[in-house]
Design a protein around this motif. Structure first.
Motif, PDB file in Angstrom:
ATOM      1  N   GLY A  44      53.763  40.276  43.489  1.00  0.00           N
ATOM      2  CA  GLY A  44      53.010  41.489  43.773  1.00  0.00           C
ATOM      3  C   GLY A  44      52.404  42.136  42.550  1.00  0.00           C
ATOM      4  O   GLY A  44      51.423  42.878  42.666  1.00  0.00           O
ATOM      5  N   ASN A  45      52.971  41.877  41.357  1.00  0.00           N
ATOM      6  CA  ASN A  45      52.469  42.509  40.147  1.00  0.00           C
ATOM      7  C   ASN A  45      51.533  41.628  39.331  1.00  0.00           C
ATOM      8  O   ASN A  45      50.700  42.131  38.578  1.00  0.00           O
ATOM      9  N   LEU A  46      51.643  40.312  39.466  1.00  0.00           N
ATOM     10  CA  LEU A  46      50.749  39.421  38.721  1.00  0.00           C
ATOM     11  C   LEU A  46      49.270  39.652  39.025  1.00  0.00           C
ATOM     12  O   LEU A  46      48.427  39.494  38.131  1.00  0.00           O
ATOM     13  N   PRO A  47      48.894  40.037  40.270  1.00  0.00           N
ATOM     14  CA  PRO A  47      47.468  40.274  40.528  1.00  0.00           C
ATOM     15  C   PRO A  47      46.839  41.362  39.675  1.00  0.00           C
ATOM     16  O   PRO A  47      45.607  41.468  39.629  1.00  0.00           O
ATOM     17  N   ILE A  48      47.644  42.160  38.979  1.00  0.00           N
ATOM     18  CA  ILE A  48      47.063  43.175  38.096  1.00  0.00           C
ATOM     19  C   ILE A  48      46.276  42.523  36.959  1.00  0.00           C
ATOM     20  O   ILE A  48      45.402  43.127  36.338  1.00  0.00           O
ATOM     21  N   LEU A  49      46.588  41.235  36.695  1.00  0.00           N
ATOM     22  CA  LEU A  49      45.877  40.500  35.645  1.00  0.00           C
ATOM     23  C   LEU A  49      44.493  40.063  36.088  1.00  0.00           C
ATOM     24  O   LEU A  49      43.704  39.571  35.262  1.00  0.00           O
ATOM     25  N   VAL A  50      44.181  40.200  37.366  1.00  0.00           N
ATOM     26  CA  VAL A  50      42.859  39.812  37.861  1.00  0.00           C
ATOM     27  C   VAL A  50      41.765  40.577  37.132  1.00  0.00           C
ATOM     28  O   VAL A  50      40.729  39.999  36.761  1.00  0.00           O
ATOM     29  N   ASP A  51      41.965  41.873  36.906  1.00  0.00           N
ATOM     30  CA  ASP A  51      40.920  42.698  36.286  1.00  0.00           C
ATOM     31  C   ASP A  51      40.627  42.290  34.844  1.00  0.00           C
ATOM     32  O   ASP A  51      39.460  42.032  34.514  1.00  0.00           O
ATOM     33  N   PRO A  52      41.628  42.196  33.941  1.00  0.00           N
ATOM     34  CA  PRO A  52      41.296  41.780  32.569  1.00  0.00           C
ATOM     35  C   PRO A  52      40.739  40.359  32.490  1.00  0.00           C
ATOM     36  O   PRO A  52      39.853  40.084  31.670  1.00  0.00           O
ATOM     37  N   VAL A  53      41.250  39.448  33.312  1.00  0.00           N
ATOM     38  CA  VAL A  53      40.727  38.083  33.303  1.00  0.00           C
ATOM     39  C   VAL A  53      39.300  38.060  33.844  1.00  0.00           C
ATOM     40  O   VAL A  53      38.446  37.320  33.342  1.00  0.00           O
ATOM     41  N   ALA A  54      39.015  38.893  34.848  1.00  0.00           N
ATOM     42  CA  ALA A  54      37.665  38.959  35.418  1.00  0.00           C
ATOM     43  C   ALA A  54      36.646  39.440  34.400  1.00  0.00           C
ATOM     44  O   ALA A  54      35.486  39.009  34.408  1.00  0.00           O
ATOM     45  N   LYS A  55      37.067  40.310  33.491  1.00  0.00           N
ATOM     46  CA  LYS A  55      36.145  40.822  32.475  1.00  0.00           C
ATOM     47  C   LYS A  55      35.779  39.742  31.459  1.00  0.00           C
ATOM     48  O   LYS A  55      34.795  39.872  30.733  1.00  0.00           O
ATOM     49  N   ARG A  56      36.568  38.668  31.399  1.00  0.00           N
ATOM     50  CA  ARG A  56      36.276  37.563  30.491  1.00  0.00           C
ATOM     51  C   ARG A  56      35.660  36.366  31.206  1.00  0.00           C
ATOM     52  O   ARG A  56      34.736  35.731  30.695  1.00  0.00           O
ATOM     53  N   LEU A  57      36.180  36.035  32.370  1.00  0.00           N
ATOM     54  CA  LEU A  57      35.745  34.830  33.067  1.00  0.00           C
ATOM     55  C   LEU A  57      34.888  35.121  34.288  1.00  0.00           C
ATOM     56  O   LEU A  57      34.374  34.187  34.914  1.00  0.00           O
ATOM     57  N   GLY A  58      34.742  36.374  34.640  1.00  0.00           N
ATOM     58  CA  GLY A  58      34.025  36.730  35.859  1.00  0.00           C
ATOM     59  C   GLY A  58      34.994  36.914  37.009  1.00  0.00           C
ATOM     60  O   GLY A  58      36.087  36.337  37.033  1.00  0.00           O
ATOM     61  N   TYR A  59      34.592  37.717  37.976  1.00  0.00           N
ATOM     62  CA  TYR A  59      35.449  38.038  39.119  1.00  0.00           C
ATOM     63  C   TYR A  59      35.787  36.782  39.907  1.00  0.00           C
ATOM     64  O   TYR A  59      36.938  36.555  40.300  1.00  0.00           O
ATOM     65  N   TYR A 103      38.086  57.715  41.038  1.00  0.00           N
ATOM     66  CA  TYR A 103      38.912  56.802  40.215  1.00  0.00           C
ATOM     67  C   TYR A 103      38.267  55.430  40.162  1.00  0.00           C
ATOM     68  O   TYR A 103      37.423  55.079  40.992  1.00  0.00           O
ATOM     69  N   GLY A 104      38.647  54.636  39.164  1.00  0.00           N
ATOM     70  CA  GLY A 104      38.194  53.262  39.065  1.00  0.00           C
ATOM     71  C   GLY A 104      36.923  53.073  38.265  1.00  0.00           C
ATOM     72  O   GLY A 104      36.454  53.979  37.571  1.00  0.00           O
ATOM     73  N   ASP A 105      36.355  51.875  38.358  1.00  0.00           N
ATOM     74  CA  ASP A 105      35.176  51.492  37.576  1.00  0.00           C
ATOM     75  C   ASP A 105      33.884  51.834  38.307  1.00  0.00           C
ATOM     76  O   ASP A 105      33.843  51.898  39.540  1.00  0.00           O
ATOM     77  N   HIS A 106      32.818  52.019  37.490  1.00  0.00           N
ATOM     78  CA  HIS A 106      31.472  52.147  38.022  1.00  0.00           C
ATOM     79  C   HIS A 106      30.783  50.786  37.919  1.00  0.00           C
ATOM     80  O   HIS A 106      31.134  49.954  37.089  1.00  0.00           O
ATOM     81  N   GLY A 107      29.793  50.580  38.754  1.00  0.00           N
ATOM     82  CA  GLY A 107      29.030  49.352  38.691  1.00  0.00           C
ATOM     83  C   GLY A 107      27.711  49.500  39.419  1.00  0.00           C
ATOM     84  O   GLY A 107      27.508  50.428  40.210  1.00  0.00           O
ATOM     85  N   CYS A 108      26.792  48.574  39.127  1.00  0.00           N
ATOM     86  CA  CYS A 108      25.498  48.556  39.788  1.00  0.00           C
ATOM     87  C   CYS A 108      25.635  47.778  41.096  1.00  0.00           C
ATOM     88  O   CYS A 108      26.070  46.622  41.087  1.00  0.00           O
ATOM     89  N   GLN A 109      25.293  48.411  42.207  1.00  0.00           N
ATOM     90  CA  GLN A 109      25.523  47.810  43.517  1.00  0.00           C
ATOM     91  C   GLN A 109      24.284  47.930  44.394  1.00  0.00           C
ATOM     92  O   GLN A 109      23.550  48.902  44.296  1.00  0.00           O
ATOM     93  N   GLN A 110      24.093  46.932  45.239  1.00  0.00           N
ATOM     94  CA  GLN A 110      22.963  46.955  46.152  1.00  0.00           C
ATOM     95  C   GLN A 110      23.220  47.992  47.244  1.00  0.00           C
ATOM     96  O   GLN A 110      24.267  47.977  47.893  1.00  0.00           O
TER      97      GLN A 110
END
Length: 541
Positions: free
Chosen positions: A416-431, A47-54
């Motif tokens: 507890g539910n507002l942190p779900i916005l971290v992912d869409p905002v991270a895709k625009r502004l960075g993690y 589940y979840g996203d893939h990414g390039c990792q060291q």
């Protein structure tokens, strides 16, 4: 009584606090483990996203011309090398909307709804027995999470775990309020609610290093299996060694408004001070939850060559614990001189001081990140125990646990539910930018809101002053007059006893608003309600 047991009986209250806190720590460990084991869990459960990792610890990030995280596709990821050695892999990174849903909403949805019912039940039924059942439920759920085979199994079990853990705070708060005196209230609440940060802090070394040790070839699963077994043991101790304390509030007549009707939950909740306190606590909770769910993933993403597991544990458990205790002591000392409103001022000031170093903890490299995180934690973690000390003091005892249940429902649904916005905002502004907003930024916003709450708790309105006049107790202010006055003061929850609520005619006494009012120093103004020291002490265990 056996002499040894008789001597140990003097430590019963401390033992109760220890058992309740350990149970809460284990519940929160199960809650937050997913944030540390998410990458390993995602790889195994798909589940979840893939990414390039060291993936090669031979190189530090300073030696690399291109960081793995800067590459956004699989082919380019595997093409990166240093002196002919590849150092990146394309795999699940533990992030993504699937993870944010698993960490937040699936837990919070059940936790908040069940918490309201637990609060109501705690005002009517045996709290020790209920807490024992709740601890068994979330203990079994944590244990079974170590056996899951699919993503939806984990989702379902986190919901079951949330249902069990939802009873911890309202049930334990009610028990502690009945066995500890007011002078220790904020400190006791702070120690108990430190369980959140204790469980969260322990999750770092447990999730990282127990997983790496790979006991019995089970990897991350051992973390959940071990935590579940320990929780069931604590549940057994809770049910076999704790006793239900006598409630300090007796009968329906001990909390009446000017109209003679008992104070209701709705009258307490709709007060402006309570509403503002819930909003401020919700925003602050969002900041804390954002960092809790993302700290390990953030530092692993930006500093893959630096092992910060023990540092995060030390900062959270060590410095955070000191902050919790200091906050409780300072709050208790100040409130003795300045009244309940001073607790809100302590909240506002502590969160304001914590805001700038919180930004530093997600801006600097590891060394200064840990230094600023420690500074931020010292002040930031004062908040939880103080908030619930305020709630306990401004709420009548007959609706105390149900009010806490509603308070947690609001706070956890928003925070507890507002942190779900971290992912869409991270895709625009960075993690990093997303965490700065929802973590450090929300600390600052909560500081302002706590300061506003302070003014709502302060002073007296003309309405309230008129209500305190004994010669006009029957003026038409209505049943809500005490609670609807703009400033909200505390109820003296320790001076009510049987002879106050059951006079010689055998009927419950009607307490006028002045009987429910506290002066700025936290003591009841009405001489008709005050007892001597022995009588007041007799209402406590």
């Amino acid at each position: 009584m056996i002499p040894v047991l008789e001597r140990l009986s003097g430590f019963y209250n401390a033992y109760v606090l220890a058992i309740l806190t350990i149970g809460y720590v284990l519940g929160e460990l199960g809650h937050y483990l997913i944030g540390v084991t998410s990458k390993q869990t995602a790889i195994e459960l798909d589940y979840g996203d893939h990414g390039c990792q060291q993936n090669n610890s031979m190189f530090s990030r300073h030696e690399l011309r291109t960081q793995c995280g800067d590459v956004k596709n699989e082919s380019s990821c595997y093409a990166l090398d240093l002196n002919g050695t590849g150092y990146c892999e394309w795999n699940y990174n533990g992030l993504g909307i699937d993870y944010q849903i698993l960490a937040g909403p699936t837990f919070i949805l059940v936790f908040t709804i069940a918490g309201v019912f637990m609060g109501f039940a705690a005002d009517k039924y045996n709290r020790v027995k209920m807490l024992t059942v709740c601890t068994v439920v979330f203990g079994i759920a944590i244990l079974l999470q170590g056996t899951v085979k699919q993503y939806w199994h984990l989702v379902l079990l986190r919901m079951v775990m949330a249902a069990g853990e939802s009873g911890c705070n309202p049930l334990a708060t009610g028990i502690m309020s009945d066995i500890f005196p007011e002078s220790k209230r904020a400190l006791v609440m702070a120690i108990f609610n430190w369980g959140i940060y204790g469980g969260y802090g322990i999750a770092f070394p447990v999730g990282r290093y127990i997983t790496k040790l790979n006991f019995f070839d089970l990897g991350w699963r051992v973390c959940y299996l071990g935590a579940g077994v320990l929780t069931i043991i604590v549940a057994a101790l809770t049910g076999s060694t704790l006793k239900e304390p006598e409630r300090k509030a007796i009968g329906e007549g001990d909390r009446a408004t000017a109209s003679g009707k008992p104070v209701t939950l709705w009258q307490v909740i709709k007060n402006p001070a309570m509403i503002m306190l819930m909003i401020a606590a919700s925003i602050r909770h969002c900041g804390g939850m954002t960092f809790a769910y993302n700290a390990d993933l953030y530092y692993n993403t930006y500093f893959p060559d630096v092992d910060l597991g023990w540092w995060l544990f030390a900062v959270t458990i060590g410095i955070g614990s000191v902050g919790v205790v200091v906050g409780g002591i300072v709050s208790d000392k100040i409130v003795a001189k300045m009244g309940i409103r001073s607790r809100a001022f302590v909240l506002a000031l502590s969160q304001l001081i914590a805001t700038l170093p919180a930004f530093g903890s997600v801006y600097y490299d590891p060394l200064w990140a840990m230094i600023t995180l420690g500074l931020s934690y010292f002040f930031a973690e004062m908040w939880f125990g103080i908030v619930f000390a305020i709630v306990v003091e401004i709420v009548p005892l007959r609706v105390r646990s149900s009010t806490i249940g509603v308070f947690l429902f609001v706070m956890n649904n928003i925070g507890g539910n507002l942190p779900i916005l971290v992912d869409p905002v991270a895709k625009r502004l960075g993690y990093r930018g997303s965490l700065m907003i929802f973590y450090a930024g929300f600390y600052g916003i909560s500081s302002i809101l706590f300061l506003i709450t302070c003014f709502l708790l302060e002073g007296k309105s003309k309405t309230e002053e008129n209500l305190e006049q004994p010669e006009s107790p029957h003026k038409g202010h209505g049943g809500d007059a005490v609670l609807n006055a703009r400033p909200m003061h505390g109820h003296d929850n320790s001076v009510f006893s049987v002879d106050e609520t059951m006079p010689s005619n055998g009927r419950p006494a009607q307490l006028q608003p002045q009987h429910l009012q506290m002066s700025n120093n936290g003591y009841d103004k009405s001489s008709s309600v005050r007892h001597n020291g022995a009588a007041a002490e007799s209402s406590r265990l």
